[in-house]
Design a protein around this motif. Structure first.
Motif, PDB file in Angstrom:
ATOM      1  N   GLY A   1      -9.196   0.392  -7.094  1.00 61.59           N
ATOM      2  CA  GLY A   1      -9.141   1.822  -6.777  1.00 61.59           C
ATOM      3  C   GLY A   1      -7.988   2.468  -7.526  1.00 61.59           C
ATOM      4  O   GLY A   1      -6.933   1.851  -7.716  1.00 61.59           O
ATOM      5  N   GLN A   2      -8.197   3.717  -7.950  1.00 70.50           N
ATOM      6  CA  GLN A   2      -7.154   4.428  -8.694  1.00 70.50           C
ATOM      7  C   GLN A   2      -5.835   4.402  -7.906  1.00 70.50           C
ATOM      8  O   GLN A   2      -5.823   4.646  -6.697  1.00 70.50           O
ATOM      9  N   GLY A   3      -4.743   4.102  -8.602  1.00 77.09           N
ATOM     10  CA  GLY A   3      -3.441   4.015  -7.937  1.00 77.09           C
ATOM     11  C   GLY A   3      -3.322   2.763  -7.075  1.00 77.09           C
ATOM     12  O   GLY A   3      -2.381   2.618  -6.295  1.00 77.09           O
ATOM     13  N   GLY A   4      -4.305   1.855  -7.191  1.00 77.67           N
ATOM     14  CA  GLY A   4      -4.282   0.649  -6.346  1.00 77.67           C
ATOM     15  C   GLY A   4      -4.757   0.923  -4.930  1.00 77.67           C
ATOM     16  O   GLY A   4      -4.525   0.123  -4.027  1.00 77.67           O
ATOM     17  N   LEU A   5      -5.438   2.067  -4.751  1.00 82.98           N
ATOM     18  CA  LEU A   5      -5.814   2.490  -3.396  1.00 82.98           C
ATOM     19  C   LEU A   5      -7.300   2.290  -3.117  1.00 82.98           C
ATOM     20  O   LEU A   5      -8.145   2.570  -3.966  1.00 82.98           O
ATOM     21  N   LEU A   6      -7.600   1.832  -1.938  1.00 78.72           N
ATOM     22  CA  LEU A   6      -8.970   1.818  -1.402  1.00 78.72           C
ATOM     23  C   LEU A   6      -8.833   1.722   0.116  1.00 78.72           C
ATOM     24  O   LEU A   6      -8.096   0.860   0.611  1.00 78.72           O
ATOM     25  N   SER A   7      -9.540   2.568   0.837  1.00 80.83           N
ATOM     26  CA  SER A   7      -9.559   2.372   2.288  1.00 80.83           C
ATOM     27  C   SER A   7     -10.379   1.114   2.570  1.00 80.83           C
ATOM     28  O   SER A   7     -11.173   0.667   1.721  1.00 80.83           O
ATOM     29  N   THR A   8     -10.225   0.552   3.751  1.00 75.66           N
ATOM     30  CA  THR A   8     -10.986  -0.660   4.093  1.00 75.66           C
ATOM     31  C   THR A   8     -12.501  -0.411   4.049  1.00 75.66           C
ATOM     32  O   THR A   8     -13.226  -1.183   3.419  1.00 75.66           O
ATOM     33  N   PRO A   9     -13.008   0.664   4.681  1.00 77.83           N
ATOM     34  CA  PRO A   9     -14.465   0.863   4.586  1.00 77.83           C
ATOM     35  C   PRO A   9     -14.928   1.151   3.162  1.00 77.83           C
ATOM     36  O   PRO A   9     -16.019   0.726   2.768  1.00 77.83           O
ATOM     37  N   ALA A  10     -14.093   1.823   2.361  1.00 82.08           N
ATOM     38  CA  ALA A  10     -14.496   2.108   0.983  1.00 82.08           C
ATOM     39  C   ALA A  10     -14.542   0.810   0.187  1.00 82.08           C
ATOM     40  O   ALA A  10     -15.446   0.608  -0.635  1.00 82.08           O
ATOM     41  N   ALA A  11     -13.589  -0.097   0.420  1.00 79.69           N
ATOM     42  CA  ALA A  11     -13.623  -1.388  -0.278  1.00 79.69           C
ATOM     43  C   ALA A  11     -14.920  -2.109   0.056  1.00 79.69           C
ATOM     44  O   ALA A  11     -15.575  -2.693  -0.820  1.00 79.69           O
ATOM     45  N   SER A  12     -15.315  -2.050   1.316  1.00 78.66           N
ATOM     46  CA  SER A  12     -16.565  -2.691   1.729  1.00 78.66           C
ATOM     47  C   SER A  12     -17.751  -2.053   1.004  1.00 78.66           C
ATOM     48  O   SER A  12     -18.644  -2.750   0.511  1.00 78.66           O
TER      49      SER A  12
END
Ligand code: G16
Length: 548
Positions: A89-100
């Motif tokens: 994810g951009q900036g090293g970011l992903l919410s948990t549901p988005a990663a799923s």
């Protein structure tokens, strides 16, 4: 760029808990600590899952302190261990549901999520790491136990010592050794998925008609997701999402959406001028809290109301295959399942236990008392999904949150519910409490406590109906005639001492009894919980530290 093998030694205590490995940031900052855990994971994957060479891994975190450093470390190790591509994810970011969602959408091998969820962040706060498998859900116990066993033997880890930092701000593709790093928009896949499930036109009309909402992202990763959907796609007024900027220390707050930590939101939803609808999500945006004006919905009731009204929402128009709830979650959902003629599964605490039921098509909706609700759209609980579900129900029925819940109680009865947490108990004392309670179990069934007859007293064990795996000692249950329950278990997500959770539930069919203050309605159960488990005596504490 050459791969190096770095010598290391095992660290004690790298056993994943309810949801991954969670420790203080200072623990994760020790040289080799994160690397050991990641290498242990990479070491066991070929045998547990299949070869990693050339595979795609998803990577991102909730942006808490240490996220940026950890993402770079893991990228170098993934390249050195032969992964073909990492979607980050951009900036090293992903919410948990988005990663799923990303794991599922891109058919990835699995994913690493950096989060300690609702635990506080910052240099003195908590950090965490967990592994999700190809279905997008948390790794089952078989894998987490194998990781732990490997951490206890590890001698070396692989990395690319000469590699610099990967630019994670710019969307697109770059190379790290032989591995491709693809920086993706962290919000897009998840927002698309939401648009497929919910009636965006109806929700747009709800906002256009002047209804107001307040979404508190608690300075965590939920902000960008909520803004993109609520203020972007649904046209909610700017400012609907508050605390929407993710901060490394969550602004010093506890990003846990419950009555103890979302006091600002509860205050904002109070009074005649308050917004119609209030909601919040947690550190990694998988938890949710739902409020109406002057009205707080319990997570157990939330699951039941969503299940009972699911066919009003496009994604669930054809009905539900089944419902699943964790054992300590109230039985409100069971009543709905009975009425719908579908099964209701009771699993141990931990979202990982829902994965098999969802994969097998046995359950469509899942929920937990710990402010987690979700469905088969991903394999994690999903904060924004739950909020949109409630929004869709209000838009479809024209009814308020309070009216929807009251109508539900009138039809199914009310399950009064509360959880009392006793935090910071020395581990030996908490273990002694549970051991004494377990020892007492055979003498309890059939006795009367505080005027309530105990029908069953046991230690919950679960046999997964799909793969037959058995999980024992998942919590002590006291089940009373008439549907009241008290459950005791130790939390598996804390990082300091032990937390005893006492879950209290009373069923009340009579609508004239649906307006009692919750703690008053549960008073006999609260008293007997202390009597049976000698909580004050064992803990040395006079009262619970958190009541939700
Ligand atoms: C995690 C798990 C949930 C669990 C919760 C509480 O949530 O994913 O399934 O219900 O912890 O667990 P415990 O009672 O053991 O502390 P999260 O949001 O922290 O990932």
């Amino acid at each position: 760029m050459s791969v190096a093998s770095v010598r290391t030694q095992p660290f004690a205590g790298q056993r994943p808990g309810t949801s991954g490995l969670r420790k203080k940031v200072t623990v994760f900052q020790q040289p080799h600590y994160l690397e050991n855990f990641v290498q242990a994971l990479f070491d066991i994957l070929p045998e547990q899952v299949g070869p990693v060479a050339g595979q795609t891994l998803v990577l991102g975190g909730d942006g808490r302190f240490h996220n940026r450093v950890a993402v770079q470390t893991i990228l170098r190790m993934a390249a050195a261990n032969g992964f073909g591509r990492v979607l980050v994810g951009q900036g090293g970011l992903l919410s948990t549901p988005a990663a799923s969602a990303v794991i599922r959408e891109h058919g990835a091998y699995g994913g690493i999520i950096l989060s300690a969820s609702h635990n506080p962040g910052g240099p003195d706060g908590d950090f965490g790491i967990k592994y999700n498998i190809a279905n997008g859900g948390p790794a089952p116990e078989k894998i987490t136990e194998a990781i732990y066993a490997r951490t206890q033997q590890i001698q070396a880890y692989r990395t690319l010592p000469g590699a610099g930092e990967v630019d994670l701000q710019t969307l697109g593709r770059s190379e790290l050794g032989a591995m491709v790093v693809q920086v993706i928009d962290p919000v897009a896949d998840h927002a698309e998925l939401m648009e497929k499930l919910f009636d965006f036109d109806a929700m747009r009309a709800w906002f256009a008609a002047g209804h107001r909402m307040r979404f508190d992202a608690m300075s965590a990763i939920g902000g960008p997701y909520a803004r993109a959907v609520l203020e972007g796609r649904l046209g909610a007024p700017l400012g609907t999402v508050v605390n929407g900027e993710p901060l490394e220390d969550f602004g010093g707050h506890h990003p846990d959406p419950n009555p103890a930590h979302a006091t600002e939101l509860i205050a904002a939803l109070s009074g005649p001028d308050a917004p119609d609808f209030g909601a919040a999500s947690d550190g990694d945006a998988d938890r949710n809290m739902i409020l109406g004006r002057d009205f707080v919905v319990t997570p157990s009731d939330s699951l039941a109301v969503l299940a009972a009204n699911a066919t009003l929402v496009p994604g669930y128009r054809d009905g539900l295959a089944g419902i699943a709830r964790s054992m300590p979650t109230s039985c409100a959902a069971d009543a709905v399942a009975r009425a719908l003629g579908i099964p209701c599964y009771e699993t141990p605490t931990g979202w990982k236990f829902f994965g098999n039921l969802l994969d097998a098509g046995r359950a469509t909706l899942c929920g937990e008392e710990s402010y987690g609700t979700g469905s088969n759209h991903v394999r994690e609980k999903d904060g924004l999904w739950a909020v949109l579900f409630w929004l869709n129900l209000q838009a479809a029925t024209g009814q308020s949150v309070e009216a929807l819940v009251r109508a539900h109680w009138a039809r199914f009865g009310r399950h009064y519910y509360s959880r009392h947490d006793w935090e910071g108990i020395p581990v030996e004392r908490a273990d002694a409490l549970m051991a004494a309670l377990r020892a007492k179990l055979p003498t309890l069934a059939g006795t009367t406590l505080q005027g309530l007859r105990l029908a069953q007293a046991d230690d919950f064990a679960y046999t997964d109906p799909v793969d037959g795996s058995v999980s024992r000692q998942q919590g002590v249950r006291l089940l009373f005639e008439g549907g009241s329950r008290v459950v005791f278990r130790l939390s598996g997500t804390g990082t300091e001492g032990a937390t005893l959770r006492v879950y209290l539930e009373r069923f009340e069919a009579d609508a004239r009894q649906h307006d009692l203050p919750t703690q008053q309605a549960l008073a006999p159960l609260i008293a007997l919980a202390d009597e049976v488990a000698a909580i004050r005596q064992h803990s040395g504490q006079a009262a619970p530290t958190v009541i939700t």
